[in-house]
Scaffold this motif. Sequence first.
Motif, PDB file in Angstrom:
ATOM      1  N   GLU B  67      93.030 122.488  17.259  1.00  0.00           N
ATOM      2  CA  GLU B  67      91.731 123.208  16.886  1.00  0.00           C
ATOM      3  C   GLU B  67      92.157 123.233  15.355  1.00  0.00           C
ATOM      4  N   GLN B  71      86.041 127.534   9.092  1.00  0.00           N
ATOM      5  CA  GLN B  71      85.678 127.019   7.542  1.00  0.00           C
ATOM      6  C   GLN B  71      84.993 127.956   6.934  1.00  0.00           C
ATOM      7  N   LEU B  78      78.717 123.361   3.392  1.00  0.00           N
ATOM      8  CA  LEU B  78      79.345 123.444   4.567  1.00  0.00           C
ATOM      9  C   LEU B  78      79.236 121.967   5.485  1.00  0.00           C
ATOM     10  N   ALA B  79      77.976 121.417   5.547  1.00  0.00           N
ATOM     11  CA  ALA B  79      77.788 120.297   6.225  1.00  0.00           C
ATOM     12  C   ALA B  79      78.812 119.129   5.866  1.00  0.00           C
ATOM     13  N   GLN B  82      82.435 120.096   6.945  1.00  0.00           N
ATOM     14  CA  GLN B  82      82.698 120.109   8.298  1.00  0.00           C
ATOM     15  C   GLN B  82      82.788 118.523   8.843  1.00  0.00           C
ATOM     16  N   LEU B  83      82.194 117.692   7.973  1.00  0.00           N
ATOM     17  CA  LEU B  83      82.165 116.364   8.350  1.00  0.00           C
ATOM     18  C   LEU B  83      83.657 115.663   7.922  1.00  0.00           C
ATOM     19  N   GLU B  86      86.261 117.069  10.350  1.00  0.00           N
ATOM     20  CA  GLU B  86      86.006 116.428  11.693  1.00  0.00           C
ATOM     21  C   GLU B  86      86.913 114.967  11.548  1.00  0.00           C
ATOM     22  N   ALA B 142      77.778 109.956  10.827  1.00  0.00           N
ATOM     23  CA  ALA B 142      77.609 111.407  10.553  1.00  0.00           C
ATOM     24  C   ALA B 142      76.947 111.454   9.152  1.00  0.00           C
ATOM     25  N   LEU B 146      73.358 113.099   7.966  1.00  0.00           N
ATOM     26  CA  LEU B 146      73.198 113.946   6.954  1.00  0.00           C
ATOM     27  C   LEU B 146      72.138 113.334   5.896  1.00  0.00           C
ATOM     28  N   LYS B 201      70.101 119.788  -0.589  1.00  0.00           N
ATOM     29  CA  LYS B 201      70.329 120.823   0.071  1.00  0.00           C
ATOM     30  C   LYS B 201      72.073 121.278  -0.186  1.00  0.00           C
TER      31      LYS B 201
END
Lengths: 511, 559
Positions: B67, B71, B78-79, B82-83, B86, B142, B146, B201
């Motif tokens: 886990e 974040q 953030l996008a 996360q990538l 991940e 991803a 995006l 963005k």
Amino acid sequence: MADVGNALVFDPAKLTFESIWTRRKIVASYWIAILLATPLWWKTTSIDRLSLPGSRVRSLGSRELLFPVDIAIATPAAHSRLSTDLLTSLQPALSEQGLSVTVDVDETIPSTGPGKYRISSRLHESKWVLQDRELCTGDLATLPANQLSDVLMRLLTPYTSWSSSEAHRVVKYSPRLRLAFTLLNEDASSGAAAISWELENSVQNYLNVTLDRFLVLHNFTIESQVQFHAPLAFQPRTLDVDGQTVHGLTQEDLTVFVNSAEWTLSSSVSNDPVLHFVLFIPSAEHSPLYILDQNGVLTSSDAFILPQWGGIVLLNNPPYHLTTSMLHNPFSTFRHQLLSLLGVPGLPPGVEYDGSEPFSDWQLDALVRHRAQENFVNSRETLNSIVALVKQIDNMPVGRDVRDDVQGALTALNNALATARSSSMTALKYSSEALTLSSRAFFNPGMLALLYFPAEHKYAVYAPLFAAVVAPLVAAILREVMVWRKARREAAAATAATTRGTQPAQRQRVD
Amino acid sequence: MILDYRNTLLVILSLCSCQVTANLFPESFDEELVLRPERDGRLVSRFAFTTVLDGAYPRDPETLGLEDHAQHYTLFPLALGQLLREYAITELHLTLNAGKWNYENWGYPEEFGVGTGAELWAWMGDAGPMSVDERWTGLRNALAGLFCASLGSLDDQRTTSPTLTFRPEGHLPQHNYSYQLRHATLPSEHVCTENLTPFLKLLPCKSLSGIASLLNPHRLFDADWHGLGIHVRYVRDTGVEVRLSFQAVFDPVRYSSDKKRGTITFDWSLHSLFDRTIDRSCPVAQSSKIFIRASNEDSAKLSPEPTTSDKHSVIFDVLKTPKPLDIAMTWPDEPVFQYPLSPPPSALTHLAIQRTLTGPNQSRGHLTVSITNNEAVPIKAGYLETMPWLLQFYLHSLKVTSNGTPREDLVSIVSYVPPVPHARPALLQALISLPANSTVVLTMDVVKPFLRYTEHPPDAQRGWDLPPAVFIPFGVDGEDLGARTGSNHSGNPRHDGRLHRLYSPTLLVDLATPDFSMPYNVIIMSCTLIALIFGSVFNLLTRKFVIVSLRPETPKVVE
């Protein structure tokens, strides 16, 4: 001389390869080859459709999970009449909701647990207080049984009294949920802005207890971001209240509040459902911003829920940095929103909860049972849809993974049925597994593979070969049949000629 | 009065933002715009938006099965965060460009990644439950989602690991596992508005305030050259840094002729270039600066007065200048722009590269690469070809000439990974020694393979774009050469240790293309033949032979 005469009357039909039977064998062997090849051709061109356990899916029929509920009344045995009254009034209504009730009178203090509840008369006034899995009230002797059964009904099956909008609000079940907190400034460069917030502390202080309470149902991932420019897609209404200009959001505005074209709230990395919690800071131009009711009058509320999406809290004129204590109010709103989004039922009127947890065990048990039943029904319906769909569309391939998922889902559903009697938690786990497997089977991309290759296409390719090959074969058969019939007729005529005169009637019949 | 109040407020606001350290990692955001007038009348512009996550580490790939920690970001997108977590990406570079960078007139770009089309490369630690290739696939998909780009096509047929030319630009955290590079290019990918929107963005201030408000898609995609880039790296003692960059080469001369008929000038202003001005500064930017690279001998006039200036450029501090800010540059001494017909007095880049594909037919050809050393000293250069199997090299036929004489000793091949048809591209890494002020020409025979019917793209007759070759000029001793001497575009402080990288233009190869209705023709043709043969054989087998007598019945037998 005789030799020459022989040569001239030589008959080719007498040659071995010209015999009528050889020819017939040749034609027959072609047709046999074709007939034998047909199954092979059928097999190689047909779509792989494994058979689904349709009868097992149908046998689930309208079966529901059945949870046992034991209610122990801790009163003297003289009130056993109460227990029988209670049982007769509760039994029919609750069994409809998948609960099988037993009511005992037990003066000793029996252990409580999921599905085991106790009613005691420890209070000196006639109100209802919940402690763990115990319902405390005043004197039970004077209490009408129907009043008690009414409270119990509302505690054990709170969802029957839900309106459709309440039911619609609850997010679909998923064992993993992402909670995305966003500090959303409408326009940070306009002056009214909160640049940062103590989110981690606030989640720790205000939400962690609640989240821990949900751990039996969901695992949470928390993420947060701050946005400095998040324009609204509409213009809030301007009002004049007590000489001050304020801005209001009408009920219609609330439904289109989220400007998903320009706010980047979601991300694409994981498939877990997301619940958004947005702290919205209106720009200097639009502040203060309030919510209006149907009649366009200001309300005291500063927050609203978007069903299955999340919650939004408005914060007017914040400081640049939001400390944990300043976030107390928004986060208690977030907590309420979280409870209603996750489907925690409210307490019946007049019932209080006296405990340290964010909500009572009665509510948690009801939620677990509700989620398990919901998953069970959804998963069963998904399986029915898969079976119906596969039956309806002949071109749809059914691969090994789809069949395995369907079988896995069936096994999980049967396990859920079997374990519901002993533990609602285990039943929930199995029903959630069944839901995951059945949705995975339903959305399996392999089932769409050959849907777009029409049969017409296939025949357009085959026709130039098959038509050209089959034509001489059919012609050969027709010719052989005609030859055979002619030969039979000649043979019959020859027989008739030998017997002519003696049996004229028979000859007529042969013709 | 209100404006003044707003401005003071903004200053306070921006001061506040620098000190806010509420989250796990302190974050800072800097934005800058570099404007560089070129001698051919173009204006090179480069936007850079840098967010630093102070003290953060790239995710250890060994923790991929576990886990991840929560974040929480304030400025960091953030996008993207996360990538990166991940797939445990240590360093990531994605560029999407359109057009051909003109090194001869524009010199080195501010951002080196100017290869036409899409280019993605990433450094990843090789450990943990997920393999590097699985993570590479996930990353590519991803990012494709995006940025709305067809990065999913950067598959195994395009992926190589050219470690000579694509060294990490930041640091790789020390661990007991090694790091691996994955690199892929897709020259036919075009950058457009749908890629810019998700890019904007990711910025803290979107395109609504600060320097980013100049990013007007109507003007950016009208520019002669444009491209965007996302660069993520880990810098030791600093943290994880994300740099979002946009480069565009404008033609102010073209815009000026639009407005004032008859007078064609080189004058420009922010408004004439972007059709926008900076009305307000980004409240969370720690610094927000516009650099204009102008040499001292230039006769240009700037308005308003710049805040400061240094050796190479004049600087406007957007946070301090009054708004709206519209910088204008005029050349009063040069009322009409004269296109320079003479070549530049001194070359702007260390190397000049030409790459051509010749050959008249669809099966064979010659690849010619000519590299000119503009320096008065010998240079070593790294040469990289990541060629899809659509063009296969005959490496034995490699011929090297320098100023007309064969010099096989100048090229040493570092590594060559041959292509596998339908599966893997070729990777050729070589070191070339370039004598001072000379041109080295490499020629090689190439063969063009046949493609399978389904491998052709929808517009098969157009041909295939081949990725650019990449060159890195090293010093003679293998060290970085540093800034190009004699050029006024030198000394970009941002280049901090990065090697200069030059991209050759892309090539177009014409492969044998079938008539796409052919399978049906073949089916019909062979069906006809089979039916014909079958018919005659079958007929022969089942035919009934009879003797037909042509003479009258029972002729007299003559004794």
